[in-house]
Design a protein around this motif. Sequence first.
Motif, PDB file in Angstrom:
ATOM      1  N   ALA A 195      -6.734   2.109  -5.250  1.00 64.89           N
ATOM      2  CA  ALA A 195      -6.449   1.599  -6.587  1.00 64.89           C
ATOM      3  C   ALA A 195      -7.373   2.310  -7.570  1.00 64.89           C
ATOM      4  CB  ALA A 195      -6.704   0.095  -6.615  1.00 64.89           C
ATOM      5  N   ASP A 243      -5.888   6.732  -0.276  1.00 65.99           N
ATOM      6  CA  ASP A 243      -5.019   5.831  -1.045  1.00 65.99           C
ATOM      7  C   ASP A 243      -5.903   4.759  -1.643  1.00 65.99           C
ATOM      8  OD1 ASP A 243      -3.059   4.173  -2.057  1.00 65.99           O
ATOM      9  OD2 ASP A 243      -2.476   3.351  -0.108  1.00 65.99           O
ATOM     10  N   SER A 291       1.352  -1.151 -11.965  1.00 68.17           N
ATOM     11  CA  SER A 291       1.612  -2.514 -11.451  1.00 68.17           C
ATOM     12  C   SER A 291       1.767  -3.468 -12.643  1.00 68.17           C
ATOM     13  CB  SER A 291       0.560  -2.932 -10.427  1.00 68.17           C
ATOM     14  OG  SER A 291      -0.742  -2.925 -10.911  1.00 68.17           O
ATOM     15  N   VAL A 322     -11.545  -2.462  -7.489  1.00 65.60           N
ATOM     16  CA  VAL A 322     -11.005  -2.825  -6.165  1.00 65.60           C
ATOM     17  C   VAL A 322      -9.550  -3.192  -6.370  1.00 65.60           C
ATOM     18  CG1 VAL A 322     -13.090  -3.762  -5.086  1.00 65.60           C
ATOM     19  CG2 VAL A 322     -11.650  -5.257  -6.488  1.00 65.60           C
ATOM     20  N   ASN A 351      -2.868   0.319 -10.287  1.00 63.77           N
ATOM     21  CA  ASN A 351      -2.423   1.720 -10.252  1.00 63.77           C
ATOM     22  C   ASN A 351      -2.960   2.630  -9.145  1.00 63.77           C
ATOM     23  OD1 ASN A 351      -1.248   0.735 -12.513  1.00 63.77           O
ATOM     24  ND2 ASN A 351      -1.958   2.318 -13.917  1.00 63.77           N
ATOM     25  N   PRO A 352      -2.480   2.430  -7.910  1.00 72.75           N
ATOM     26  CA  PRO A 352      -2.979   3.264  -6.820  1.00 72.75           C
ATOM     27  C   PRO A 352      -2.502   4.721  -6.883  1.00 72.75           C
ATOM     28  CG  PRO A 352      -1.163   1.909  -6.061  1.00 72.75           C
ATOM     29  CD  PRO A 352      -1.450   1.479  -7.476  1.00 72.75           C
ATOM     30  N   ILE A 403      -5.554  11.602   4.474  1.00 68.45           N
ATOM     31  CA  ILE A 403      -4.859  10.757   3.492  1.00 68.45           C
ATOM     32  C   ILE A 403      -5.869   9.867   2.786  1.00 68.45           C
ATOM     33  CG2 ILE A 403      -3.247   8.801   3.210  1.00 68.45           C
ATOM     34  CD1 ILE A 403      -1.709   9.998   5.609  1.00 68.45           C
ATOM     35  N   ARG A 439     -11.273   5.561   9.160  1.00 63.76           N
ATOM     36  CA  ARG A 439     -11.429   4.147   9.540  1.00 63.76           C
ATOM     37  C   ARG A 439     -10.071   3.549   9.933  1.00 63.76           C
ATOM     38  NH1 ARG A 439      -9.841  -0.244   7.845  1.00 63.76           N
ATOM     39  NH2 ARG A 439      -8.832   0.803   6.103  1.00 63.76           N
ATOM     40  N   ALA A 478       0.855  -1.183   0.000  1.00 60.32           N
ATOM     41  CA  ALA A 478       0.000   0.000   0.000  1.00 60.32           C
ATOM     42  C   ALA A 478       0.896   1.241   0.000  1.00 60.32           C
ATOM     43  CB  ALA A 478      -0.877  -0.012   1.247  1.00 60.32           C
ATOM     44  N   LEU A 479       0.385   2.346  -0.533  1.00 57.54           N
ATOM     45  CA  LEU A 479       1.183   3.580  -0.627  1.00 57.54           C
ATOM     46  C   LEU A 479       0.992   4.511   0.569  1.00 57.54           C
ATOM     47  CD1 LEU A 479       0.761   4.497  -4.419  1.00 57.54           C
ATOM     48  CD2 LEU A 479       2.684   3.372  -3.298  1.00 57.54           C
ATOM     49  N   TRP A 480      -0.107   4.347   1.314  1.00 48.48           N
ATOM     50  CA  TRP A 480      -0.374   5.329   2.371  1.00 48.48           C
ATOM     51  C   TRP A 480       0.716   5.391   3.441  1.00 48.48           C
ATOM     52  CZ3 TRP A 480      -0.642   3.015   7.005  1.00 48.48           C
ATOM     53  CH2 TRP A 480      -1.128   1.721   7.068  1.00 48.48           C
TER      54      TRP A 480
HETATM   55  P1  NDP Z   1     -10.172   1.115  -0.546  1.00 44.71           P
HETATM   56  O1  NDP Z   1     -11.303   1.124  -1.473  1.00 44.71           O
HETATM   57  O2  NDP Z   1     -10.171   0.121   0.554  1.00 44.71           O
HETATM   58  O3  NDP Z   1      -9.977   2.537   0.172  1.00 44.71           O
HETATM   59  C1  NDP Z   1      -9.742   3.633  -0.593  1.00 44.71           C
HETATM   60  C2  NDP Z   1      -9.565   4.902   0.188  1.00 44.71           C
HETATM   61  O4  NDP Z   1     -10.853   5.463   0.346  1.00 44.71           O
HETATM   62  C3  NDP Z   1      -8.955   4.802   1.569  1.00 44.71           C
HETATM   63  O5  NDP Z   1      -8.160   5.936   1.795  1.00 44.71           O
HETATM   64  C4  NDP Z   1     -10.193   4.760   2.443  1.00 44.71           C
HETATM   65  O6  NDP Z   1      -9.980   5.247   3.765  1.00 44.71           O
HETATM   66  C5  NDP Z   1     -11.120   5.689   1.726  1.00 44.71           C
HETATM   67  N1  NDP Z   1     -12.521   5.377   1.964  1.00 44.71           N
HETATM   68  C6  NDP Z   1     -13.138   4.181   1.857  1.00 44.71           C
HETATM   69  N2  NDP Z   1     -14.444   4.302   2.144  1.00 44.71           N
HETATM   70  C7  NDP Z   1     -14.649   5.606   2.448  1.00 44.71           C
HETATM   71  C8  NDP Z   1     -15.791   6.361   2.826  1.00 44.71           C
HETATM   72  N3  NDP Z   1     -16.977   5.789   2.983  1.00 44.71           N
HETATM   73  N4  NDP Z   1     -15.640   7.672   3.057  1.00 44.71           N
HETATM   74  C9  NDP Z   1     -14.442   8.269   2.922  1.00 44.71           C
HETATM   75  N5  NDP Z   1     -13.323   7.610   2.559  1.00 44.71           N
HETATM   76  C10 NDP Z   1     -13.427   6.297   2.315  1.00 44.71           C
HETATM   77  O7  NDP Z   1      -8.797   0.995  -1.408  1.00 44.71           O
HETATM   78  P2  NDP Z   1      -8.409  -0.004  -2.564  1.00 44.71           P
HETATM   79  O8  NDP Z   1      -8.989  -1.345  -2.313  1.00 44.71           O
HETATM   80  O9  NDP Z   1      -8.643   0.627  -3.860  1.00 44.71           O
HETATM   81  O10 NDP Z   1      -6.812  -0.085  -2.313  1.00 44.71           O
HETATM   82  C11 NDP Z   1      -6.330  -0.735  -1.141  1.00 44.71           C
HETATM   83  C12 NDP Z   1      -4.836  -0.598  -1.042  1.00 44.71           C
HETATM   84  O11 NDP Z   1      -4.211  -1.324  -2.070  1.00 44.71           O
HETATM   85  C13 NDP Z   1      -4.289   0.827  -1.162  1.00 44.71           C
HETATM   86  O12 NDP Z   1      -3.615   1.091   0.036  1.00 44.71           O
HETATM   87  C14 NDP Z   1      -3.333   0.786  -2.340  1.00 44.71           C
HETATM   88  O13 NDP Z   1      -2.122   1.517  -2.180  1.00 44.71           O
HETATM   89  C15 NDP Z   1      -3.014  -0.686  -2.438  1.00 44.71           C
HETATM   90  N6  NDP Z   1      -2.638  -1.038  -3.789  1.00 44.71           N
HETATM   91  C16 NDP Z   1      -1.312  -1.180  -4.100  1.00 44.71           C
HETATM   92  C17 NDP Z   1      -0.938  -1.461  -5.392  1.00 44.71           C
HETATM   93  C18 NDP Z   1       0.493  -1.575  -5.784  1.00 44.71           C
HETATM   94  O14 NDP Z   1       0.773  -1.772  -6.965  1.00 44.71           O
HETATM   95  N7  NDP Z   1       1.443  -1.443  -4.910  1.00 44.71           N
HETATM   96  C19 NDP Z   1      -1.926  -1.659  -6.441  1.00 44.71           C
HETATM   97  C20 NDP Z   1      -3.274  -1.451  -6.003  1.00 44.71           C
HETATM   98  C21 NDP Z   1      -3.614  -1.170  -4.719  1.00 44.71           C
HETATM   99  P3  NDP Z   1      -9.893   4.167   4.975  1.00 44.71           P
HETATM  100  O15 NDP Z   1      -8.599   3.438   4.745  1.00 44.71           O
HETATM  101  O16 NDP Z   1      -9.920   4.962   6.222  1.00 44.71           O
HETATM  102  O17 NDP Z   1     -11.081   3.261   4.844  1.00 44.71           O
END
Ligand code: NDP
Length: 341
Positions: free
Chosen positions: A182, A180, A146, A186, A163-164, A178, A311, A125-127
Motif C-alpha cells: 500500500a 506489493d 481504493s 500500512v 492505493n497498492p 515481487i 517471507r 492483495a495484488l501480488w
Molecule cells: P507490507 O508492508 O506487509 O509488505 C510490503 C511488501 O514489502 C511486500 O512485498 C513484502 O514482502 C515486502 N517487505 C516487507 N518487509 C520487507 C523487508 N524487510 N525486506 C524486503 N521486503 C520487505 O504491505 P502493506 O501492508 O502495505 O500491503 C499489504 C497488502 O494489502 C498488499 O498485498 C496490497 O496489495 C494489499 N492492499 C490492497 C488494497 C486494495 O485496494 N485492493 C489496498 C491496500 C493494500 P513479503 O510479503 O515477503 O513480506
Amino acid sequence: MSAGETVHLTLDEVRALAKAGLAKTGLSPDHVDAVAETMVSGERDGCASHGIYRLLVAASSVKSGVVVPDAVPELSEPSPALVRVDGKGGFAQLPFRLGAPLLAEKARKFGIAAMGLNNVVHFAALWPEVEELTRQGLVALAVTPSHAWVAPAGGTKPVFGTNPIAFGWPRSSGEPFIFDFATSAVARGEIELHRRAGKPVPDDWGYNADGHATTVAEEVLSGAMRTFGGHKGSALAAMVELLGGPLIGDMTSLQSIEADGGRGGSPIGGEFIIAIDPAGFVGDLLAEYMKHAEVMFETITGQGARLPSQRRYEARKKSLVQGVEIPAALMRDIEKLLEES
Ligand code: NDP
Ligand code: PYC
C-alpha cells in the motif's frame, strides 16, 4: 477466550470455509471460486490482512448491496495492445481471470500490453495477479485506487486510497521477485486487525478527525491514514489514482467513497495492469541481461538483506505442509456468518 487463541486449519479447510461463506452471501459459483482462491493465497502466504479475514469484508460488501453478486464480466479490446474487462459491479477476481490470458498474449505479441478492469469491487492483495503473470515469464505492474481514506503529505484530510502498487520480475532460477505494498503507511486491513484485537496502533499511522496524531485504531479509521515515506508515498498514491482512475475511465478514491454512500463496502472502481515481455528490448540477449538482474538480487541477499516476497515464499512452503493458524475470534465470526439464515 484470550486475544491470542488460535484455531488450526489446513489450506483445504480455509478454501472450504471461504467457499461456503461466499456462497452463503449469494455470489454466483464462478465468483465464489475466484474470490475464495485469493483468500486462500493470502492465508497460505502469511498475509493475514488479506486472507480469510476478508471473507467478513466481502460478505458485508455483498450484504450492503455494494457488489453485484452475479455480475457477468465483459471483455473488449479498445486497441491492439489494450484489454478492457468491464466487471459490471462484481468482485475484481473473475474479471482478472477473464482478461489475463489475452493480456499475456498481447504482451508477447507487442512487447507490452495493458489491461484495465473497470467497475469492479476490490478488497484483495495484488501480488497473486502479478505473480500469475510473472510466472509466465512477463514483467508485471498492477495498481488500484481504493476509498479516500489517506491524507496527502502536508494535509490531514483523506483524498487518496490505500492505493497498492505491485511489481513482479520473472527469474531464471528461483521464485519471481515481487513486491506489493500500500502507499499508505500500512494497509487499512492491518489497522482493522489492530481494532479487532483491541491493540493500539503506532502514532505515525494516521490522524483523528481533528487532524491530530492518534494511537487509537478506530480514530484512524474514522479520521485519516498517512502515506508512507511522506511526499514520496503521497506522489505515488496520486499516480495510482491517475492510472487506475481517469486513465482507464474509472473512479478516483474520492469518487469511490462517494459512490459507497456510507454503506461501508469495499472500494468500487478500476485496476490497471501492465505486462511486458522482457525479450522486447533485448531479444536474443535476454539471458545475458537476466544474469545482470540475478547479480543485483545476489548482491542484496549476499549482504543479509532479504528480497520482497521471500517471507511469503517461506510462509507458503510451511503452510502447504502444516496448514495455518487463524485467530479463534475470527473463526467464531466466520461460523456466525455460516449460521446466518
Ligand atoms: P507490507 O508492508 O506487509 O509488505 C510490503 C511488501 O514489502 C511486500 O512485498 C513484502 O514482502 C515486502 N517487505 C516487507 N518487509 C520487507 C523487508 N524487510 N525486506 C524486503 N521486503 C520487505 O504491505 P502493506 O501492508 O502495505 O500491503 C499489504 C497488502 O494489502 C498488499 O498485498 C496490497 O496489495 C494489499 N492492499 C490492497 C488494497 C486494495 O485496494 N485492493 C489496498 C491496500 C493494500 P513479503 O510479503 O515477503 O513480506
Ligand atoms: O487493506 O487498505 C487495505 C485495503 C483496501 C482495499 C483492500 N484492502
